[in-house]
Design a protein around this motif. Structure first.
Motif, short mmCIF file in Angstrom:
data_model
loop_
_atom_site.label_atom_id
_atom_site.label_comp_id
_atom_site.label_asym_id
_atom_site.label_seq_id
_atom_site.Cartn_x
_atom_site.Cartn_y
_atom_site.Cartn_z
N TYR A 196 0.82 -1.20 0.00
CA TYR A 196 0.00 0.00 0.00
C TYR A 196 0.87 1.27 0.00
CZ TYR A 196 -3.54 -3.35 1.46
OH TYR A 196 -4.37 -4.43 1.52
N CYS A 197 0.24 2.34 -0.50
CA CYS A 197 0.91 3.65 -0.52
C CYS A 197 -0.14 4.73 -0.29
CB CYS A 197 1.61 3.88 -1.86
SG CYS A 197 2.46 5.46 -1.95
N LEU A 198 0.15 5.67 0.62
CA LEU A 198 -0.72 6.82 0.87
C LEU A 198 -0.11 8.06 0.23
CD1 LEU A 198 -1.82 6.34 4.57
CD2 LEU A 198 -3.34 6.59 2.62
N MET B 252 -6.41 13.10 -0.28
CA MET B 252 -5.74 11.87 0.16
C MET B 252 -6.12 10.72 -0.77
SD MET B 252 -5.95 9.86 3.79
CE MET B 252 -7.51 9.09 3.38
N GLN B 253 -5.16 9.90 -1.11
CA GLN B 253 -5.42 8.75 -1.96
C GLN B 253 -4.66 7.54 -1.43
OE1 GLN B 253 -5.61 9.04 -6.37
NE2 GLN B 253 -3.81 7.74 -6.34
N LEU B 254 -5.35 6.42 -1.31
CA LEU B 254 -4.74 5.15 -0.91
C LEU B 254 -4.71 4.25 -2.14
CD1 LEU B 254 -3.68 3.21 1.29
CD2 LEU B 254 -6.04 2.48 1.63
N THR B 255 -3.54 3.73 -2.45
CA THR B 255 -3.37 2.87 -3.63
C THR B 255 -2.87 1.50 -3.18
OG1 THR B 255 -2.79 4.80 -4.94
CG2 THR B 255 -2.27 2.66 -5.89
N GLY B 256 -3.49 0.46 -3.72
CA GLY B 256 -3.07 -0.91 -3.43
C GLY B 256 -2.37 -1.54 -4.62
N TYR B 257 -1.29 -2.28 -4.37
CA TYR B 257 -0.49 -2.88 -5.44
C TYR B 257 -0.40 -4.40 -5.22
CZ TYR B 257 1.17 1.91 -6.07
OH TYR B 257 1.25 3.25 -6.27
N PRO C 24 1.77 -7.57 -4.99
CA PRO C 24 3.20 -7.78 -4.71
C PRO C 24 3.90 -8.60 -5.80
CG PRO C 24 1.86 -9.21 -3.34
CD PRO C 24 0.90 -8.30 -4.04
N ASP C 25 3.12 -9.28 -6.64
CA ASP C 25 3.72 -10.14 -7.66
C ASP C 25 4.24 -9.34 -8.85
OD1 ASP C 25 3.11 -12.35 -6.10
OD2 ASP C 25 1.11 -12.52 -6.99
N ASP C 26 3.42 -8.43 -9.37
CA ASP C 26 3.81 -7.68 -10.57
C ASP C 26 3.70 -6.16 -10.40
OD1 ASP C 26 1.12 -7.41 -10.41
OD2 ASP C 26 0.67 -8.54 -12.23
N ASN C 27 3.42 -5.71 -9.16
CA ASN C 27 3.33 -4.28 -8.83
C ASN C 27 2.21 -3.56 -9.59
OD1 ASN C 27 5.39 -4.19 -6.91
ND2 ASN C 27 6.95 -4.05 -8.52
N LYS C 28 1.25 -4.28 -10.10
CA LYS C 28 0.12 -3.64 -10.76
C LYS C 28 -0.82 -3.05 -9.71
CE LYS C 28 -0.05 -6.24 -15.09
NZ LYS C 28 -0.89 -7.12 -15.96
N ILE C 29 -1.48 -1.94 -10.11
CA ILE C 29 -2.43 -1.30 -9.20
C ILE C 29 -3.68 -2.16 -9.10
CG2 ILE C 29 -3.89 0.73 -8.82
CD1 ILE C 29 -1.79 2.40 -10.22
N VAL C 30 -4.04 -2.49 -7.87
CA VAL C 30 -5.24 -3.29 -7.63
C VAL C 30 -6.46 -2.38 -7.44
CG1 VAL C 30 -6.30 -4.99 -6.11
CG2 VAL C 30 -3.85 -5.11 -6.60
N LEU D 185 -13.39 -2.83 -8.70
CA LEU D 185 -13.30 -3.41 -10.03
C LEU D 185 -12.20 -2.71 -10.83
CD1 LEU D 185 -17.07 -3.79 -10.96
CD2 LEU D 185 -15.50 -5.56 -10.18
N GLU D 186 -11.44 -3.47 -11.56
CA GLU D 186 -10.33 -2.90 -12.33
C GLU D 186 -10.84 -1.91 -13.38
OE1 GLU D 186 -6.38 -4.36 -14.81
OE2 GLU D 186 -7.64 -5.80 -13.76
#
Length: 596
Positions: free
Chosen positions: A46-48, A92-97, A99-105, A125-126
């Protein structure tokens, strides 16, 4: 995912993040805790991201957290102290990635937050991710726009200063040339006078020398005549003669000295009289500056004596153009006659010309563009009268042309409303209009306010200048590729059809707007939502925001503030528009904030 915050400050100031209390754990007053019901939440990284604004809505600080892990308690994050010093709001934005390919979830965003309660799921949903705004991208776009605007203004000031200095230097040089000419005339007259005086003195000296020579001859002759006289008598005569000769020589020297003194006095007197005379001539003359310009560009400028008749300079017209009547003194609306007119004041002469083929009406209005392409130039005068208007409907105006206006054209709705995708408009740089990076605005110093009047047809994203006060009629029109418009909180007035036939889907009207004309947003076929920050319940009508391109007229949904909602209902605007309340999901049935 559950994010719950409560804003505790009562004076509306974002003093620090310590004013936010986490609902799940009130003891963590300086931390953010994010928990999730997703059993796979601990598998993500995660990244804030934060953007902090001051009370003027200007972004001041941007912060991106390090990679965060989902622990047993959830995502825990301690707020850095340097993010707590600004007033205003925070994005504020929370982004989830993965861990396998660092794609944004997923992305979760809350903008302009002063009090908010966000609930959602990590399983976003993507397909929704692409439509979720990225606050950092928007921030850097706006920052780049402000920097470009600053550089553009600096360049304009620098260029105007250099031009003024060049004009001043020309004027000084002209005066210096006049003074040098006068000085040369003085020196010539003084030298001539001195030469005449020297010639007269030399002639007089020669006469004196001749007389002295004759005296010497006479003395020598006398000496020979007394040669036979006794030595004593002879010596007495010689002594007498020598004494007379010495006395005569002293008289001649005295005469020479007196004459030299007189000559110097005469020379100084003559020199002073000549200088006084020339200075009187210079002081009696009046000088004026004459300037020639074409389409706002000065091609020649110099200083002349009062009454002098000047000649028109050499010039080159743009391709496809022809001179119409000649050079005009626009301060007097008068055609200059180079054979008869003398310069009696500072004057600027402007060449009147236009693209060949443009059709003009008998009243001097522009009516037909003859399907010209490329760059088209419009005149300032026609048949001795100002060209101030186009016809309400112009014909044969091609797509993709650049129109170059003069100084006098002030009514040109026939061009903007023609439906043609005119690529761009250009005005002389010293006119009342200002060409900026994102469009054309009026000059406040010239017309009293900054009004946005035109945006180039190839614009896709438009950030209107932060000092703009008004959106003019048809200012943003006939550009289906334009999908984003940001109106700054300085705009107070929306003119008729100011945003027409664009590709926008949503737009926000700031609280500063106090006037909205009929058809302000017109025939924007994709426009679905309008977010209204202030209370416009008394100034909008059923015709303010409409789309008449379809068989059935449609209108966008209006999102209003909770405290203003009932006013729109009372005016029965809900009979024409769907009216929703902003953040309705966080309000109770009475549109008050839900209890924690």
């Amino acid at each position: 995912m559950v994010l719950k915050f409560k804003y505790l400050s009562e004076d509306g100031r974002l003093e620090s993040y310590q004013n936010y209390t986490i609902a799940q754990n009130s003891s963590l007053s300086n931390s953010i805790v994010v928990t999730s019901t997703d059993p796979n939440a601990h598998n993500y990284k995660y990244c804030l991201e934060f953007l902090c604004y001051n009370y003027k809505n200007v972004p001041k600080t941007q912060y991106i957290s390090p990679i965060l892990e989902y622990s047993q308690e959830g995502i825990e994050f301690a707020i850095p102290a340097n993010l707590t010093q600004y007033k205003g709001h925070v994005d504020m934005q929370l982004t989830g990635y993965s861990p396998d390919d660092n794609k944004i979830v997923f992305k979760s965003i809350n903008k302009s937050a002063k009090a908010f309660d966000v609930e959602g799921s990590l399983n976003v949903l993507e397909s929704d991710i692409a439509n979720t705004p990225n606050i950092l991208t928007e921030f850097f776009d706006e920052l780049a726009f402000y920097r470009n605007t600053r550089d553009e203004l600096a360049q304009t000031v620098r260029q105007e200063t250099e031009e003024k200095l060049a004009v001043a230097a020309q004027r000084v040089e002209a005066v210096v040339q006049e003074v040098n000419a006068a000085t040369q005339e003085i020196e010539t007259n003084v030298n001539t006078t001195f030469q005449e005086i020297n010639d007269n003195v030399n002639a007089f000296t020669q006469q004196i020398d001749q007389k002295i020579s004759r005296v010497n001859v006479s003395v020598d002759s006398l000496s020979k005549q007394v040669a036979d006289i006794t030595n004593s008598s002879k010596q007495g005569i010689i002594n007498t003669a020598e004494s007379a000769k010495q006395e005569l020589s002293e008289i001649v020297d005295s005469i020479k000295q007196d004459f030299a003194t007189i000559r110097g006095e005469i020379a100084e007197t003559v020199k002073k009289e000549i200088i006084d005379s020339v200075q009187g001539i210079i002081q009696g003359d009046v000088f004026y500056k004459i300037t020639f310009r074409i389409n706002g560009e000065v091609i020649k400028s110099y200083t002349v004596r009062e009454g002098v008749k000047v000649q028109q300079p050499e010039f080159t017209l743009p391709n496809g153009c022809e001179v119409v009547e000649g050079w005009y003194d626009m301060s007097q609306d008068r055609l200059w006659d180079f054979d008869e007119d003398g310069v009696v004041n500072d004057v600027v002469l402007t060449l009147n010309y236009m693209s060949a083929g443009i059709g003009m009406s008998a009243a001097g209005k522009i009516k037909d563009f003859a399907n010209l392409t490329g760059d088209i130039y419009l005149p300032d005068y026609y048949n001795g009268k100002r060209v101030t208007h186009t016809e309400n409907t112009v014909t044969n105006l091609s797509d993709g042309v650049n129109l170059h206006f003069g100084y006098n054209l002030t009514y040109y709705l026939g061009i903007l409303s023609a439906g043609s995708q005119v690529k761009n408009l250009y005005f002389p740089k010293d006119s009342k209009m200002r060409n900026r990076a994102n469009g054309i605005y009026t000059d406040k110093a010239e017309v009293g306010l900054v009004s946005f009047i035109f945006t180039p047809r190839d614009t896709k994203t438009l950030y209107i200048q932060s000092d703009c006060q008004e959106l003019g009629v048809y200012a943003i029109s006939h550009n289906p590729n334009l999908t984003k418009i940001v109106i700054p909180p300085t705009v107070t007035s929306l003119g008729s059809y100011c945003i027409t036939n664009t590709g926008i889907t949503t737009i926000t009207i700031p609280a500063s707007v106090t006037y909205c004309n009929t058809g302000a947003f017109y025939n924007n076929v994709n426009l679905q939502s309008i977010y209204i920050e202030g209370d416009m319940s008394e100034i909008i009508t059923s015709a303010s925001f409409v789309d008449r391109t379809q068989t059935t007229m449609t209108r966008p949904t209006l999102y209003v503030r909770p405290e203003h909602y009932q006013k729109y209902i009372n005016r029965k605007l809900h009979n024409y528009y769907t009216i929703n309340v902003m953040s309705k999901e966080y309000l109770d049935a009475n549109y008050s904030a839900k209890e924690e």
